[in-house]
Write a protein that holds these residues in place. Sequence first.
Motif, PDB file in Angstrom:
ATOM      1  N   UNK A 359      89.959  56.765  81.354  1.00 21.43           N
ATOM      2  CA  UNK A 359      88.867  56.058  80.979  1.00 21.43           C
ATOM      3  C   UNK A 359      88.110  57.032  80.076  1.00 21.43           C
ATOM      4  N   UNK A 360      87.148  56.549  78.993  1.00 21.61           N
ATOM      5  CA  UNK A 360      86.371  57.180  78.292  1.00 21.61           C
ATOM      6  C   UNK A 360      85.067  57.403  78.718  1.00 21.61           C
ATOM      7  N   UNK A 361      84.487  58.461  78.600  1.00 23.33           N
ATOM      8  CA  UNK A 361      83.104  58.806  79.192  1.00 23.33           C
ATOM      9  C   UNK A 361      82.203  59.522  78.237  1.00 23.33           C
ATOM     10  N   UNK A 362      80.782  59.607  78.521  1.00 23.68           N
ATOM     11  CA  UNK A 362      79.724  60.171  77.610  1.00 23.68           C
ATOM     12  C   UNK A 362      79.484  61.230  78.301  1.00 23.68           C
ATOM     13  N   UNK A 363      79.444  62.590  78.098  1.00 25.22           N
ATOM     14  CA  UNK A 363      79.058  63.714  78.875  1.00 25.22           C
ATOM     15  C   UNK A 363      77.840  64.315  78.512  1.00 25.22           C
ATOM     16  N   UNK A 364      77.082  64.528  79.370  1.00 21.95           N
ATOM     17  CA  UNK A 364      75.644  65.359  79.017  1.00 21.95           C
ATOM     18  C   UNK A 364      75.806  66.586  79.938  1.00 21.95           C
ATOM     19  N   UNK A 365      75.793  67.756  79.240  1.00 21.63           N
ATOM     20  CA  UNK A 365      75.639  69.177  79.594  1.00 21.63           C
ATOM     21  C   UNK A 365      74.282  69.547  80.054  1.00 21.63           C
ATOM     22  N   UNK A 366      74.035  69.921  81.323  1.00 22.65           N
ATOM     23  CA  UNK A 366      72.641  70.214  81.472  1.00 22.65           C
ATOM     24  C   UNK A 366      72.536  71.815  81.015  1.00 22.65           C
ATOM     25  N   UNK A 367      72.157  72.120  79.681  1.00 26.57           N
ATOM     26  CA  UNK A 367      72.003  73.503  79.219  1.00 26.57           C
ATOM     27  C   UNK A 367      70.778  74.401  79.680  1.00 26.57           C
ATOM     28  N   UNK A 368      69.753  73.615  80.068  1.00 25.29           N
ATOM     29  CA  UNK A 368      68.618  74.445  80.552  1.00 25.29           C
ATOM     30  C   UNK A 368      67.396  73.613  80.275  1.00 25.29           C
ATOM     31  N   UNK A 369      66.032  74.285  80.284  1.00 28.55           N
ATOM     32  CA  UNK A 369      64.588  73.528  80.299  1.00 28.55           C
ATOM     33  C   UNK A 369      63.934  74.434  79.359  1.00 28.55           C
ATOM     34  N   UNK A 370      63.193  73.876  78.381  1.00 31.80           N
ATOM     35  CA  UNK A 370      62.259  74.417  77.585  1.00 31.80           C
ATOM     36  C   UNK A 370      60.988  73.897  78.122  1.00 31.80           C
ATOM     37  N   UNK A 371      60.032  75.150  78.641  1.00 27.66           N
ATOM     38  CA  UNK A 371      58.794  74.611  79.277  1.00 27.66           C
ATOM     39  C   UNK A 371      57.580  74.831  78.454  1.00 27.66           C
ATOM     40  N   UNK A 372      56.776  73.767  78.689  1.00 34.20           N
ATOM     41  CA  UNK A 372      55.294  73.914  77.769  1.00 34.20           C
ATOM     42  C   UNK A 372      55.596  73.748  76.606  1.00 34.20           C
ATOM     43  N   UNK A 373      56.554  72.920  75.734  1.00 34.27           N
ATOM     44  CA  UNK A 373      56.999  72.884  74.395  1.00 34.27           C
ATOM     45  C   UNK A 373      55.926  71.953  73.724  1.00 34.27           C
ATOM     46  N   UNK A 374      55.675  72.121  72.534  1.00 36.19           N
ATOM     47  CA  UNK A 374      54.903  71.339  71.699  1.00 36.19           C
ATOM     48  C   UNK A 374      56.162  70.585  71.072  1.00 36.19           C
ATOM     49  N   UNK A 375      55.535  68.838  71.369  1.00 36.93           N
ATOM     50  CA  UNK A 375      56.715  68.086  70.968  1.00 36.93           C
ATOM     51  C   UNK A 375      55.953  66.809  70.242  1.00 36.93           C
ATOM     52  N   UNK A 376      56.829  66.443  69.342  1.00 36.11           N
ATOM     53  CA  UNK A 376      56.147  65.317  68.451  1.00 36.11           C
ATOM     54  C   UNK A 376      57.292  64.148  68.659  1.00 36.11           C
ATOM     55  N   UNK A 377      57.009  62.873  68.441  1.00 36.61           N
ATOM     56  CA  UNK A 377      58.150  61.876  68.210  1.00 36.61           C
ATOM     57  C   UNK A 377      58.953  62.259  67.308  1.00 36.61           C
ATOM     58  N   UNK A 378      60.297  61.916  67.545  1.00 37.94           N
ATOM     59  CA  UNK A 378      61.269  62.438  66.418  1.00 37.94           C
ATOM     60  C   UNK A 378      61.115  61.439  65.125  1.00 37.94           C
ATOM     61  N   UNK A 379      60.565  60.329  65.490  1.00 35.72           N
ATOM     62  CA  UNK A 379      60.448  59.298  64.251  1.00 35.72           C
ATOM     63  C   UNK A 379      59.255  59.931  63.452  1.00 35.72           C
ATOM     64  N   UNK A 380      58.265  60.570  63.883  1.00 35.60           N
ATOM     65  CA  UNK A 380      57.320  61.042  62.987  1.00 35.60           C
ATOM     66  C   UNK A 380      57.645  62.178  61.817  1.00 35.60           C
ATOM     67  N   UNK A 381      58.899  62.791  62.369  1.00 37.25           N
ATOM     68  CA  UNK A 381      59.299  63.993  61.167  1.00 37.25           C
ATOM     69  C   UNK A 381      59.878  63.318  60.021  1.00 37.25           C
ATOM     70  N   UNK A 382      59.485  64.011  58.768  1.00 37.06           N
ATOM     71  CA  UNK A 382      59.872  63.422  57.520  1.00 37.06           C
ATOM     72  C   UNK A 382      60.117  64.605  56.869  1.00 37.06           C
ATOM     73  N   UNK A 389      58.678  68.370  57.783  1.00 41.41           N
ATOM     74  CA  UNK A 389      57.163  68.326  58.561  1.00 41.41           C
ATOM     75  C   UNK A 389      56.793  66.888  58.976  1.00 41.41           C
ATOM     76  N   UNK A 390      55.631  66.887  59.399  1.00 40.78           N
ATOM     77  CA  UNK A 390      54.739  65.356  59.775  1.00 40.78           C
ATOM     78  C   UNK A 390      53.675  65.329  59.041  1.00 40.78           C
ATOM     79  N   UNK A 391      53.022  63.878  59.324  1.00 39.86           N
ATOM     80  CA  UNK A 391      51.791  63.777  58.443  1.00 39.86           C
ATOM     81  C   UNK A 391      50.816  63.865  59.689  1.00 39.86           C
ATOM     82  N   UNK A 392      49.802  64.651  59.535  1.00 38.74           N
ATOM     83  CA  UNK A 392      48.890  64.979  60.668  1.00 38.74           C
ATOM     84  C   UNK A 392      47.591  64.227  60.264  1.00 38.74           C
ATOM     85  N   UNK A 393      46.739  63.645  61.103  1.00 33.28           N
ATOM     86  CA  UNK A 393      45.631  62.712  60.911  1.00 33.28           C
ATOM     87  C   UNK A 393      44.597  63.629  60.517  1.00 33.28           C
ATOM     88  N   UNK A 394      43.741  63.442  59.405  1.00 33.65           N
ATOM     89  CA  UNK A 394      42.567  64.292  59.315  1.00 33.65           C
ATOM     90  C   UNK A 394      41.437  63.618  59.910  1.00 33.65           C
TER      91      UNK A 394
END
Length: 451
Positions: A359-382, A389-394
């Motif tokens: 059987x074929x499987x898709x595997x996710x290895x739990x490599x750790x955790x980044x705490x209190x990270x600043x994140x943006x939606x991936x779709x916002x990156x250009x 970068x990203x387009x920031x609202x003035x």
Amino acid sequence: MKTDLPHSETFPSRVKNFKKVGITKWVLGVFLLGFVAAGSYIVYRQIVIVPRQAAQRQALSVPVERLNLSVTVAANGTIKPERSINVSPKSSGRLKSLLVKEGDWVKQGQIIAYMDDSNLQGQLIEAKGRLAEAQANLQKLLAGNRVEDIAQAQAELQNTQATLEEATSNLRQNEQLFASGAISSRDLITSRAAYNSAKAAVDRAQQALTLQQNGSRPEDIAQARAQVKQAQGALQNIQTQLNDTAIAAPFSGVVAQKYADPGAFVTPTTAGSSVSGATSNSILALAANNQVVANVSESNIAQIRIGQDISFRADAYPGKTFKGRVIQIAVQSTVEQNVTSFQVKAAILTAPQLLRSGMNVDVDFKAGEVKNAIVVPTVAIARQPNGTGVFVASENNNPVFTPIQTGVTVNDKTQVLSGLTGTEKVFITFPPGTRPQTRTPGIPGMGGSRR
């Protein structure tokens, strides 16, 4: 005909005046209708359109977040057995009986088949007889001669001694008679020969008695012991061949495939022969517990460690997630289509009975955790000529491109290592006609793809 029209106003002029009054009322009606429609549109715009546009403009930008990101490494894998071999006899022969069928679970050491042993049973009886004979001979030599044999030897010695005494007396008498001339020299020679013969008989009897009293020689005993060991080895060899006719499972596992039925002629095969290459010479294929075998890219292998938890999904069970744990990391890489990867094996912890080899499987290895990270939606990156970068609202909600340094991406969120403070709002979409053109660095004038 009598008419009520005044004499001063003719009929054509009356019609003309009527038409003028009708047109004036129609124009006035149209004007009033347009005025009402314009008022209604203004009211509708203020009540419906303006709030909707404001809401749409507000939805174009989202605030930057601070989250704890669970870092995972994704890889493709396959369900494979830990061990897989073809079970076959040690010696060629006919399969007498098969005690299992495909899909049966067997334990290590469990008898799964018997080979025909009719030829070996006769050899076993013969080997046992030879061993018994060798052991009896050894016991005889160790026990020594019987008392009766020793007594017989003593009696024989006494008999020869008596004969010797008689021969000695005769010889002395004949010597005296010969000296006086009473007998011939031939008689003297005869008596002397009888004396010598009797003396030799006494010596032989004495030696025989000594041998009987001393028992067996050490050399004879050693030879007898060697014959016993040889007979024991022959018997053990036959017994081992008989034991080998009972085919036992070398490890616990499931019968993956059957290759022979009772009565078929089977031969030995190598223990490492693959299941897919098996022939009818084998009896069956045995596979141990299934495990996950995944290929992790060279760039991610440093994040994988023994004991690491994994989750995986099988195509056969949509929407179901299984758990596992890393048990082995390959020390040698494999290269396929110029892609370097390392094989990682993981034990299955949940519902192993549902998963089948291949059987074929898709595997996710739990490599750790980044705490209190600043994140943006991936779709916002250009991408722009001056970097990623990203387009920031003035303050007036206009998009301003701000370069950033990105980190890990988890689902639809991407970590921002530098460039933002965490209080900004970033654009994820733009109104029609206002979208800034994304450009790939190093290719001016060409639009690139959004990340």
